[in-house]
Design a protein around this motif. Sequence first.
Motif, mmCIF file in Angstrom:
data_model
loop_
_atom_site.group_PDB
_atom_site.id
_atom_site.type_symbol
_atom_site.label_atom_id
_atom_site.label_comp_id
_atom_site.label_asym_id
_atom_site.label_seq_id
_atom_site.Cartn_x
_atom_site.Cartn_y
_atom_site.Cartn_z
ATOM 1 N N SER A 95 0.863 -1.180 0.139
ATOM 2 C CA SER A 95 0.096 -0.032 -0.058
ATOM 3 C C SER A 95 0.842 1.188 0.024
ATOM 4 O O SER A 95 1.803 1.116 0.787
ATOM 5 N N PHE A 96 0.492 2.302 -0.587
ATOM 6 C CA PHE A 96 1.345 3.511 -0.614
ATOM 7 C C PHE A 96 1.555 4.294 0.534
ATOM 8 O O PHE A 96 2.476 4.676 0.880
ATOM 9 N N HIS A 97 0.400 3.996 1.496
ATOM 10 C CA HIS A 97 0.864 4.689 3.138
ATOM 11 C C HIS A 97 2.056 3.640 3.445
ATOM 12 O O HIS A 97 2.918 4.522 4.232
ATOM 13 N N THR A 98 2.125 2.676 3.268
ATOM 14 C CA THR A 98 3.217 1.776 3.840
ATOM 15 C C THR A 98 4.441 2.058 3.234
ATOM 16 O O THR A 98 5.533 1.852 3.937
ATOM 17 N N ALA B 73 5.476 2.939 18.154
ATOM 18 C CA ALA B 73 4.944 3.829 17.047
ATOM 19 C C ALA B 73 3.878 2.854 16.311
ATOM 20 O O ALA B 73 3.908 1.626 16.301
ATOM 21 N N GLY B 74 2.976 3.776 15.865
ATOM 22 C CA GLY B 74 1.930 3.002 14.748
ATOM 23 C C GLY B 74 1.350 3.827 13.935
ATOM 24 O O GLY B 74 1.533 5.430 13.890
ATOM 25 N N GLU B 75 0.409 3.417 13.038
ATOM 26 C CA GLU B 75 -0.434 4.097 12.079
ATOM 27 C C GLU B 75 -1.679 3.684 12.307
ATOM 28 O O GLU B 75 -1.861 2.420 12.182
ATOM 29 N N VAL C 221 8.000 3.178 4.898
ATOM 30 C CA VAL C 221 9.323 2.554 4.700
ATOM 31 C C VAL C 221 10.268 3.818 4.673
ATOM 32 O O VAL C 221 11.358 3.515 5.133
ATOM 33 N N GLN C 222 9.951 4.511 3.678
ATOM 34 C CA GLN C 222 10.896 5.403 3.216
ATOM 35 C C GLN C 222 10.897 6.613 4.171
ATOM 36 O O GLN C 222 12.270 6.930 4.598
ATOM 37 N N PHE C 223 9.925 6.735 5.122
ATOM 38 C CA PHE C 223 10.225 7.663 6.519
ATOM 39 C C PHE C 223 11.151 7.055 7.476
ATOM 40 O O PHE C 223 12.040 7.744 7.880
ATOM 41 N N ALA C 224 10.847 5.546 7.802
ATOM 42 C CA ALA C 224 12.052 5.036 8.394
ATOM 43 C C ALA C 224 13.385 5.216 7.929
ATOM 44 O O ALA C 224 14.451 5.155 8.718
#
Length: 327
Positions: free
Chosen positions: A38-41, A86-88, A45-48
């Motif tokens: 999914s684009f959110h995920t 952390a979470g979404e 991953v890019q954020f991480a």
Amino acid sequence: MKAFWMTALCAAGMGCAFGVLAQTPVQWKLATGYRAESFHTRNLVQFAQDVEAASSGALRIEVHANNTLAKLADIPAAVQGGKVQAGETIMTSLVAEMPIAGADAVPFVVHSYADARRMWGLQRPLIEGHFARKGLKALYAVPWPPQGLFSVAPVKSSADFKGTRMRTYNPATVRIAELLGATPVDVPMVEVNKALAGGQLDSMITSALTGVENQVWGQIRQYYGIDAWFPKNIVFVNQQAFDAVSPQVRQAVAKAAAEAEARGWAMSETIAQDSVAELQRRGVKVERPTAELNADLKRLGERFSREWVRSVGAEANQLFIPYYTQR
Ligand code: PCA
């Protein structure tokens, strides 16, 4: 022990160099209820990766997708309780504890990404306050593409929903199904395909993207681009976990979060268009709603809106009054 003292010194603002921390990296687990593809995920991953690079490896964020670490509905409590750092989650799932989060799913208030941005700007301080009171720090929010109407059969007016089964994913969609005289059927995003294939659903309101991810074209014949609302996912961290890293690392997290938010909104907008085109390619009829259906839905939206403002109270006005007056 060494790690403890370094963390303590850093937390006390004693200035810790990334070089030192690099020997004792901190790890956060981040839980999400959506698929890895999914684009959110992908954005997460890019954020991480950005956080890891900007902190020279001092903080590693491990993303656990697809409800594997905690189920979507349990993620806020897991982060609040410190089980996961952390979470979404999707903000509209938080309405029981913070009713203002439900502004995201009031139908026909937000008509475009520009509107959604304005709404988030007004909503953000309220949401951040609610998160802070729960010991959580809100990092960034990204909208899903606009919510359209999927149906196995053509829909001409709201009367066509009577006695049918409508997939729901939050309290707002449950209320909408009720107002349409349909039976709400709660199905998590990652199980929509199975539920459709099992003949359990007649319609649903969600993004074209969710239709694509679930390959709904086996059963779904119609998609009406009603752009009913733009719900947002929000990414957050346990405040204690955040405070336990050095000021430089905290800064790296905040910077990467701001970038993830900007990137996520752009991704969402592109994917919104691509997904409608993909539905069409797969043989789903993409149509405008009939004038009658449109009028019925607008009436429903107004009723929902009145109910919502009444139930939320002062915060709803704090959001909607500037939203409607500061254009
Ligand atoms: N997809 C998610 C939430 C909103 C969306 O577009 C879902 O259907 O559960």
